[in-house]
Design an enzyme around this catalytic site. Sequence first.
Site, mmCIF file in Angstrom:
data_model
loop_
_atom_site.group_PDB
_atom_site.id
_atom_site.type_symbol
_atom_site.label_atom_id
_atom_site.label_comp_id
_atom_site.label_asym_id
_atom_site.label_seq_id
_atom_site.Cartn_x
_atom_site.Cartn_y
_atom_site.Cartn_z
ATOM 1 N N CYS A 48 0.967 -1.356 -0.003
ATOM 2 C CA CYS A 48 0.168 0.088 0.084
ATOM 3 C C CYS A 48 0.878 1.398 -0.017
ATOM 4 O O CYS A 48 2.116 1.187 0.726
ATOM 5 C CB CYS A 48 -0.778 -0.045 1.191
ATOM 6 S SG CYS A 48 -2.377 -1.241 0.946
ATOM 7 N N HIS A 49 0.281 2.311 -0.751
ATOM 8 C CA HIS A 49 1.194 3.395 -0.797
ATOM 9 C C HIS A 49 1.009 4.347 0.516
ATOM 10 O O HIS A 49 -0.232 4.274 1.097
ATOM 11 C CB HIS A 49 0.736 4.561 -1.926
ATOM 12 C CG HIS A 49 1.105 3.926 -3.181
ATOM 13 N ND1 HIS A 49 0.058 2.718 -4.029
ATOM 14 C CD2 HIS A 49 1.875 4.082 -4.135
ATOM 15 C CE1 HIS A 49 0.626 2.428 -4.951
ATOM 16 N NE2 HIS A 49 1.774 3.147 -5.075
ATOM 17 N N ASP A 73 -11.788 -6.822 21.887
ATOM 18 C CA ASP A 73 -10.929 -6.804 22.945
ATOM 19 C C ASP A 73 -11.933 -6.175 23.996
ATOM 20 O O ASP A 73 -11.566 -6.531 25.267
ATOM 21 C CB ASP A 73 -9.765 -5.893 22.495
ATOM 22 C CG ASP A 73 -8.701 -5.710 23.860
ATOM 23 O OD1 ASP A 73 -8.583 -6.877 24.461
ATOM 24 O OD2 ASP A 73 -8.471 -4.747 24.228
ATOM 25 N N MET A 132 -8.314 0.455 0.968
ATOM 26 C CA MET A 132 -7.510 -0.240 2.025
ATOM 27 C C MET A 132 -7.403 0.669 3.516
ATOM 28 O O MET A 132 -7.510 -0.176 4.553
ATOM 29 C CB MET A 132 -6.168 -0.697 1.724
ATOM 30 C CG MET A 132 -5.986 -1.539 0.320
ATOM 31 S SD MET A 132 -7.084 -2.984 0.456
ATOM 32 C CE MET A 132 -6.482 -3.786 1.868
ATOM 33 N N GLU A 133 -7.398 1.851 3.455
ATOM 34 C CA GLU A 133 -7.666 2.478 4.840
ATOM 35 C C GLU A 133 -8.694 2.348 5.294
ATOM 36 O O GLU A 133 -8.814 2.373 6.566
ATOM 37 C CB GLU A 133 -7.117 4.148 4.289
ATOM 38 C CG GLU A 133 -5.451 4.380 4.211
ATOM 39 C CD GLU A 133 -5.079 3.594 2.656
ATOM 40 O OE1 GLU A 133 -3.823 3.840 2.502
ATOM 41 O OE2 GLU A 133 -5.900 3.490 1.740
#
Length: 358
Positions: free
Chosen positions: A76-77, A126, A111-112
């Site tokens: 990824c950039h 969690d 992707m972000e």
Amino acid sequence: MSELSHVDREGRARMVDVSAKPDTTRIAVAAGELQTTAEVIALVRAEGMPKADVLSTARLAGIAGAKKTSELIPLCHQLALSSVKVEFGFTETSITVEATAKTTGPTGVEMEALTAVAVAGLTLHDMVKAVDPAAVLNGVRLVTKEGGKHGHWVRPEARAAEVVPPEASSRLAQLDGAANPVFAGDPGLADGAESADAHAVSRTAVVVVASTGTANGTRIDTTGPVLAEWLTSQGFSVRGPLVYADAEIAAGLDDALGGAPAFVVTTGGTGASPTDATPEATRAVLDRELPGVADAIRQRGTAKFPLAALSRGVAGLVGRTVVVNLPGSPGGVKDGIAVLEPLLDHLLAQVAGGGNHE
């Protein structure tokens, strides 16, 4: 056949060279959900978990995850993110997560957005594992993306079964295997004709909350989740609640309408306060109004609470999307649901071209 962009001619992984691509505004929306128990949902909504402030912690984790995407995913950039928004909603046994990432540059932010959802979801896990160690994060997916040479992309309706709740599965089953829009075994349909049920596959909805306090994190919205839960129970695939400050509700409507859903419902910003701007923002995008719907909602509220007459909410159509404004109070939302529930199916069928079938 399309080639994989991250593999060179020798089959080796590579980072795509984007230096020749023009800078454009890029927006991506991703979603997912944490399947858990009704007990956990009640505790999270009441801020009663052993690890307090569950949603705020998960939101910050999701934003931080989006910023570190290029460190986590090798090819990824590095992007200069202009905005990352992480929002949550509730069903009876799940917490929905939605992330919107924005940038201006030569490559996308899918992707972000996906990383923000994944990290926020894992943080939720969690935070709730002390009560429900069997919680499951699933359905992490890209919903929409904007920008670049491909322009606007929306997750195909052909994959609606991935996101439509179980209550809607019987509707979708009617469409499975159909080679054309005509239902097999329905002698009442001529070639090219559709029944009102043929439009059930596009039962997509977006919930938008206009609340400056909720957007700033100083208050908890109790209306958007109620609407999302109701719509889910009616067989809709629901996006949101999307939360926007009152002054940014026009951007919220633009966001909601981007995927051309069947139904958009807003809550909040319909009063007489100087900051209440939802009706004006809605009228600005409507092609046609449905005054009877808005009047019926007001009348139902006024019968029990005279101040409900002050609501300026409107309803109407943007293309084939039905848009309805509801007040930002639990009572106003309850009245809206009571009015909408018996007429929504028929209205959506008409708007989608289903005629006047009863």
